[in-house]
Structures are given as structure tokens and as C-alpha cells.
Design an enzyme around this catalytic site. Structure first.
Site, PDB file in Angstrom:
ATOM      1  N   TYR A  63       0.853  -1.178  -0.178  1.00  0.00           N
ATOM      2  CA  TYR A  63      -0.016   0.062   0.027  1.00  0.00           C
ATOM      3  C   TYR A  63       0.956   1.217  -0.040  1.00  0.00           C
ATOM      4  CZ  TYR A  63      -4.326  -2.523   0.526  1.00  0.00           C
ATOM      5  OH  TYR A  63      -5.286  -3.498   0.428  1.00  0.00           O
TER       6      TYR A  63
ATOM      7  N   ARG B  71      -2.039 -16.455   8.712  1.00  0.00           N
ATOM      8  CA  ARG B  71      -2.147 -18.101   9.076  1.00  0.00           C
ATOM      9  C   ARG B  71      -1.622 -18.541  10.303  1.00  0.00           C
ATOM     10  NH1 ARG B  71      -4.748 -21.760   6.397  1.00  0.00           N
ATOM     11  NH2 ARG B  71      -3.070 -23.041   5.610  1.00  0.00           N
TER      12      ARG B  71
ATOM     13  N   ARG C  92      -9.406 -13.650   9.167  1.00  0.00           N
ATOM     14  CA  ARG C  92     -10.226 -14.437   8.579  1.00  0.00           C
ATOM     15  C   ARG C  92     -10.852 -15.436   9.684  1.00  0.00           C
ATOM     16  NH1 ARG C  92      -6.648 -16.437   3.721  1.00  0.00           N
ATOM     17  NH2 ARG C  92      -4.974 -16.202   5.401  1.00  0.00           N
TER      18      ARG C  92
ATOM     19  N   CYS D  44     -14.475 -13.903   1.928  1.00  0.00           N
ATOM     20  CA  CYS D  44     -13.980 -12.396   2.492  1.00  0.00           C
ATOM     21  C   CYS D  44     -13.158 -11.730   1.528  1.00  0.00           C
ATOM     22  CB  CYS D  44     -12.967 -13.253   3.691  1.00  0.00           C
ATOM     23  SG  CYS D  44     -11.749 -14.435   3.263  1.00  0.00           S
TER      24      CYS D  44
ATOM     25  N   CYS E 209     -18.390 -15.076   4.851  1.00  0.00           N
ATOM     26  CA  CYS E 209     -17.354 -16.179   5.270  1.00  0.00           C
ATOM     27  C   CYS E 209     -18.095 -17.537   4.840  1.00  0.00           C
ATOM     28  CB  CYS E 209     -17.394 -16.260   6.723  1.00  0.00           C
ATOM     29  SG  CYS E 209     -16.340 -17.581   7.260  1.00  0.00           S
TER      30      CYS E 209
ATOM     31  N   ALA F 179     -23.794 -29.368   2.592  1.00  0.00           N
ATOM     32  CA  ALA F 179     -24.876 -28.768   2.684  1.00  0.00           C
ATOM     33  C   ALA F 179     -26.036 -29.537   3.626  1.00  0.00           C
ATOM     34  CB  ALA F 179     -25.686 -28.600   1.260  1.00  0.00           C
TER      35      ALA F 179
ATOM     36  N   GLU G 201     -27.897 -40.552   5.034  1.00  0.00           N
ATOM     37  CA  GLU G 201     -27.136 -40.500   3.884  1.00  0.00           C
ATOM     38  C   GLU G 201     -26.723 -42.155   3.472  1.00  0.00           C
ATOM     39  OE1 GLU G 201     -23.828 -40.456   1.666  1.00  0.00           O
ATOM     40  OE2 GLU G 201     -24.812 -38.767   2.547  1.00  0.00           O
TER      41      GLU G 201
ATOM     42  N   LYS H 227      -4.792 -28.677   1.682  1.00  0.00           N
ATOM     43  CA  LYS H 227      -6.208 -28.412   2.256  1.00  0.00           C
ATOM     44  C   LYS H 227      -6.878 -29.329   3.431  1.00  0.00           C
ATOM     45  CE  LYS H 227      -9.142 -27.394  -1.035  1.00  0.00           C
ATOM     46  NZ  LYS H 227     -10.019 -27.023  -2.531  1.00  0.00           N
TER      47      LYS H 227
END
Length: 655
Positions: free
Chosen positions: A173, A308, A331, A361, A374, A405, A424, A442
Site C-alpha cells: 500500500y 495463517r 479471517r 472474505c 465467510c 449442505a 446418508e 487443504k
């Protein structure tokens, strides 16, 4: 609470202000917090107050650019309506004080070359638009910007804030551009030597001290390494640094302390290396702690670690090793505003962790211009629209499908007082989260799945695995059925030999193995992630995309795009675009461009060309006396955010 975690709940001080713990909410560019007049909104006050209620020791508001003379198009300055600003800020500070939380207001000089058309220290190429150059600030304009920062600090002191944060020597910045030699080519007293490039930082703190006194804390952010090879070219490994080195950052930190700044907020990267500035899940947690430690050893003022850092065990170790004094999360405060409360009360398993997806975000804010939200917490930034409640008329709900979901629908329904059961067809919960979480980079996706399973157990939701839901099961037992039956991989029968290919989901779930030479078909996010991980295993990988470019057929946040592209290059993945798969043979994949075909030799062909919804159960349920809702990928392709938000929206509005 674990004895180790207690260390995170010991007080520490920034100047004259003491925080009750070492967990701080970081500043974020959430536009809804301030209105078009620069005043705090009701929505913004509710959002920040909920984080105070959640136990954060300090809250940083997010930047307000205060310049109303040089770059006035950046939005309304608090200086335009000081009395209105005072009244709204006092309301916020009075509310958060009830929870023992201190608030720092963040004030910014400008964006400079990060966006075309704005003033910078020198005329250099703009981020993402290298063919354009920034406008150059005159000394008179620098003085105007500096004086408005000082005036804003005085207003914020009168408005009840505990201190101010100067935005900032990070992310490239405007203030950062003054300090970086690669963006500051001035020959006057604001350019040249490091002391000259830091002159504006000195003038700002001196002006604030003269105006606000010695007991009003002032902090500043510092990017300790730029991770760039040149403007508009990131350095994945940090080699060939053309921006700020850690050695220079140490010298800067010493000078900031000498100037009178009360704490340094450390992170890394600039827009040109955005995946270091706002890291996606591909970046290891705590990756920059060895860099922060060097800053900590050089100064006596608090060093606050961010980027992080949302792992409490990691924070404890960093505190013990003297790598930082406190830990700032941004976050994570969206994903779970109650992170400190849950940790303090001895319930760390209740924490809903940020998954590092950047979709709701910063991806929404920077890439789409939408409001901040989020992916995993649908109430985040919308607390005023979704106040906590209990259902006035509880329903008997069957949720069909145990993907993200379905799990969110069942969780929310139970939380709001409905009777709910989850069905399920497979032998496990999680749906697409199982495959997505199998990626080495991940793991937070697996963490999210485990959180949902734990929450459903805690809420005593009956879960029926290996059970196919039939319309007859709805008769008399349920009044509402929510269909979250998900999607399956697309494996087009029109492609000759398609049965010889492996769907990416099967590979990720361990249902199939890959050979040494691999062709990955599909250059979306899943295909690129799969290709890079296979390449890291030492395999020879070719990525094929039918479109003219990879990562172009779906929304992918800028940080993810940048890092995936650089990882593909670094891991030597061959990328072929503009060619589609037409056949899979025993020897590889046949692909075709505008004219010619070619066969790519491969032991394994991994297919990642999309998903399609499973057949709908809705028609069969009609006439069975139940309300029917379809959510998530049962209705349309999407991502975690779409699935979670749809599930929550439907359930929340059951009265």
C-alpha cells in the site's frame, strides 16, 4: 482449559493500553462497516461487538482512508463529518467495553500503485496493469495526506478508541511504497536512503505525539519480506528478492521503535505476491514465524504475528520460543467469532476453523466487489440480519444427504430447536469434503468435516448411514424434507474409452491409484490442485484444459490463481490449453485442438471436468404431505460457501 493455552490468556500491553489476552482481531477491508459518509453502520457495530463478545482482547477496525483532498475518490473521510463519526464510534466503544475489549482504529494514507489512477511516491507500473503507471505525489500532496492522518488520529482519540494503527508498511500500500526502494525512485528528502524512505513514517508519529500526547498508542504493520522477483512477478520460494528482505525489515523495525511506534504488526507479501499477503490454504500455517522471530529479537516493543496463525498450539509454541508477543487473526474471526471464548472455556473442539478458501472474505471484496462474508459461517458480517433465535413453531425435518449442505442444514435446524434426522446413502458423512480434504494443502477441509460430525453428535442429531431415503419414510414422521443429495463427477460417454479414466474424486478418496506418467484433464481449481500434488510426489504430470487458459471457467480468488500458477511452474507440470479430451487409450489421452489430434503418453488419465447434480427426489416426494427444499449441489454446482449459505438460509427462516 489446557495449561498451555492459559499462556494465550495472560495480559500484555501496547504502550499504555493493556489487552486481557494475546488473541487479537486483525483489520479487514469490510466495506459494510462504514457507510458512504465514513460513519460506522449499525451492521458494522453489531459485527464488531459480536467479536468482542467472543473474547478477543483487541479489535482492529479495518482501514479508513482519510484523505479528502488528494485522492478523494477513495471514499468518505471521517474528517468530513467529525461529530457524526464521534457519536457512532463512541457507541461502538461503549458496547465493546462491556466485554473488556479494546479497539484500535486503523487509518490509511492511500492505495498508490495497487490500483490504476492513484498517486504513488513515483511513477511506476501499476499492480496487475504493467502497461499503466501511477501518478507521482508532489511534496505538497504528501504533506496534505500526512496532516489528514494526524487529524484523523486526534478525532479517533476523542471518539474513545484505545489507539490507532497506521496503515501500513505492508501489502504494497501507499506507505509501503514509500519505504520500498523498488517503488520509490524519488530524489528529494522522501527518497534515496532508508531513513529518507521512512521519513513519512517519522513525520506521522511525531505529528500524532504532538497532537494526541505520549499515552495514546500507535501501532504499524510491517511486511517483513516482499516475496517478489520484480513488480508484478511473485517469488514462490522467496529467492531473487527484489522487494524487502528480512535483513532490511529488521533495520526498519529498529527505526520504527526509535521513532516511537508502540507495536509492530508483522506479515509478508504485497499485492504482486498476493498469496503471501493473504495466504490461501496452500500456505502452511505459521510459515512466517522464523521471519517474525528475527524482528522480535531486534526490538523491545511488542511484535504481533499474523497471516495463517489460527492454530492455538502453534501460537503457544511461538510465544514460548519468543517469536511473537501476541497473535492477530482476521479471517478466523469471521469463521468463528467465539474462538477465544471456546479456547478459554476448555472446548477447543468446538472451534469452527477458517478453511483458507478466500472465497467469501477477501475474494468477494477484491475480486467481485461484493460485501465481505465467510464460506463456513453464514452469519459472519450479517449478524444484524441473522440474530440468534429459537424456532417458534418447531418442525420435524428430514435432511437427505450428508455432504456439507446437508450437515449444515441438520446442524442449524437442531440448533434452532427443530427435530431433525439426517439420512446418508453411503457409509460416511462429508460428501465432497472427503475428497477435497484429501489434498495435502487443504487439511482444513477435513477439519471442517470433523467439526460438523462433532457438532451433530453434540446436538444429538440421529444420523442414518447406509440408508436410502424413500418417500414412504416421510409419511407421518416428517413435515419438511431438505434434499441435499449432492453431485457426481462428469464422465461423458461421448468420449471414447472414458471408462479407462479415473475421476479425480476417486483418486483423492483412495479408490484408485495413479501411475508415474499422468495426464490430468481439466484446468479448473480441482484439476490444478490435483496436478500440483501429483507432481510433488515426483510424478510426471501434464495438465490439459479445453479453454484458452486454466482457472478461467469458474470463480477462483486471485491469491489461489496466482499461487496455483506458480506452483504448476515450480513443480514442472506441463500445461496444455485450447485442447479437449476426445479419447482415452491404453497408452494415454488423445486430445484435439482446432485441427490436429495428438496422443499424450500416460499411465493414468485423471478426469476433472466438472460435476452434475444427482437425480432429484423432489418429484417422488410430491403428494406426501411434506414441504420440500433442495439445496447445495443437488440444485446447482457451487462450492462450500454456496452450500453452507443456502442450507442456513432455508433453515433460519423456518418460524
Amino acid at each position: 482449559m489446557s495449561e498451555n493455552y492459559q499462556k494465550l490468556f495472560t495480559p500484555f500491553s501496547i504502550g499504555s493500553v493493556t489487552s486481557k489476552n494475546r488473541l487479537l482481531m486483525g483489520p479487514m477491508g469490510a466495506s459494510f462497516v462504514f457507510d458512504s459518509a465514513g460513519l460506522l453502520t449499525d451492521r458494522g457495530i453489531e459485527y464488531l461487538t459480536e467479536r468482542a463478545k467472543g473474547g478477543w482482547g483487541m479489535i482492529y477496525t479495518g482501514v479508513q482512508l482519510v484523505d479528502k483532498e488528494v485522492d478523494p475518490v477513495m471514499g468518505a473521510s471521517p474528517l468530513s463529518n467529525p461529530m457524526g463519526y464521534y457519536n457512532r464510534a463512541m457507541l461502538l466503544n461503549e458496547r465493546v467495553a462491556a466485554y473488556g475489549t479494546k479497539v484500535f482504529a486503523e487509518i490509511g494514507l492511500g492505495v498508490g500503485r495497487n490500483y490504476p489512477g492513484f498517486y504513488a511516491p513515483s511513477a511506476v507500473e501499476c499492480y496487475n496493469y504493467p502497461q499503466m503507471t501511477s501518478l507521482e505525489l508532489s511534496k505538497d500532496q504528501i504533506a496534505k495526506k500526512r496532516d489528514q492522518i494526524i487529524q484523523a488520529a486526534a478525532l479517533m482519540q476523542r471518539s474513545g478508541y484505545a489507539g490507532v494503527d497506521i496503515h501500513t508498511i505492508h501489502w504494497g500500500y501507499l506507505l509501503d511504497q514509500f519505504v520500498l526502494s523498488i517503488t520509490n525512485h524519488r530524489t528529494d528528502e522522501y527518497g534515496g536512503s532508508l531513513d529518507n524512505r521512512l521519513r513519512l513514517c517519522r513525520e506521522i508519529i511525531e505529528g500524532i505525539r504532538q497532537t494526541c500526547g505520549e499515552n495514546f498508542p500507535v501501532t504499524i504493520g510491517l511486511g517483513v519480506k516482499s516475496f517478489i522477483k520484480a513488480l508484478n512477478k511473485a517469488s514462490l520460494t522467496g529467492e531473487d528478492e527484489a522487494g524487502r528482505t528480512i535483513e532490511e525489515a529488521v533495520e526498519i523495525a529498529k527505526k520504527l521503535e526509535e521513532m516511537g511506534y508502540d507495536a509492530i504488526l508483522t506479515d509478508t507479501g504485497i499485492y504482486d505476491s498476493f498469496y503471501y499477503a493473504c495466504p490461501p490454504s496452500y500456505m502452511p500455517k505459521g510459515y512466517a514465524l522464523p521471519l517474525y522471530e528475527q524482528i522480535k529479537q531486534a526490538v523491545n516493543i511488542p511484535v504481533i504475528a499474523r497471516s495463517r496463525m489460527n492454530d492455538p498450539d502453534l501460537c503457544v509454541k511461538a510465544l514460548e520460543k519468543g517469536q511473537a508477543d501476541a497473535f492477530m487473526m482476521a479471517r478466523q474471526t469471521l469463521a468463528d467469532p467465539d474462538f477465544p471464548r471456546k479456547l478459554e472455556s476448555g472446548k477447543p473442539e468446538k472451534i469452527r476453523y477458517c478453511i483458507g478458501c478466500n472465497i467469501g472474505c477477501i475474494g468477494s471484496v477484491i475480486d467481485t466487489g461484493k460485501d465481505c462474508c465467510c464460506a463456513v459461517n453464514p452469519r459472519a458480517c450479517r449478524e444484524i440480519y441473522y440474530p440468534s433465535k429459537k424456532a417458534m413453531h418447531p418442525r420435524k425435518i428430514a435432511v437427505v444427504g450428508g455432504g456439507v449442505a446437508g450437515m449444515e442444514a441438520a446442524r442449524a435446524a437442531a440448533e434452532y430447536g427443530h427435530t431433525v434426522e439426517l439420512y446418508e446413502a453411503s457409509d460416511h458423512l462429508g460428501g465432497q469434503l472427503v475428497a477435497a480434504g484429501a489434498h495435502e494443502t487443504k487439511k482444513e477441509i477435513s477439519q471442517l468435516r470433523e467439526w460438523y460430525i462433532s457438532e451433530l453428535k453434540s446436538l444429538e442429531v440421529p444420523v442414518h448411514l447406509n440408508t436410502t431415503f424413500t418417500p414412504e419414510m416421510a409419511d407421518e414422521k416428517f413435515d419438511t424434507v431438505i434434499l441435499a443429495t449432492g453431485a457426481v463427477s462428469v464422465m461423458p460417454k461421448s468420449i471414447k474409452g472414458i471408462e479407462k479414466g479415473i475421476p479425480a474424486i476417486d483418486l483423492l478418496e483412495g479408490k484408485a491409484a495413479a501411475g508415474q506418467r499422468i495426464v490430468v484433464v481439466g484446468g479448473g481449481m480441482v484439476g490444478c490442485e490435483t496436478a500440483t500434488e501429483l507432481a510433488k510426489e515426483g510424478k510426471t504430470v501434464t495438465l490439459v484444459e479445453a479453454l484458452p487458459d486454466i482457472l478461467s471457467g469458474e470463480f477462483v480468488p486471485t491469491q489461489h490463481k496466482m499461487m496455483l500458477r506458480d506452483m504448476l511452474e515450480h513443480d514442472k507440470v506441463t500445461v496444455i490449453t485450447g485442447k479437449k479430451l476426445v479419447e482415452i487409450t491404453d497408452h494415454g489421452a488423445v486430445v484435439e485442438g482446432e485441427s490436429e489430434k495428438e496422443e499424450l503418453a500416460a499411465d493414468t488419465v485423471v478426469v476433472c471436468i466438472g460435476r452434475r447434480p444427482n437425480p432429484s427426489l423432489a418429484p417422488a416426494l410430491q403428494g406426501h404431505g411434506v414441504e420440500i427444499y433442495e439445496i447445495g449441489e443437488a440444485k446447482r454446482m457451487g462450492n462450500v460457501l454456496n452450500s453452507v449459505h443456502e442450507a442456513f438460509e432455508v433453515v433460519y427462516n423456518f418460524e
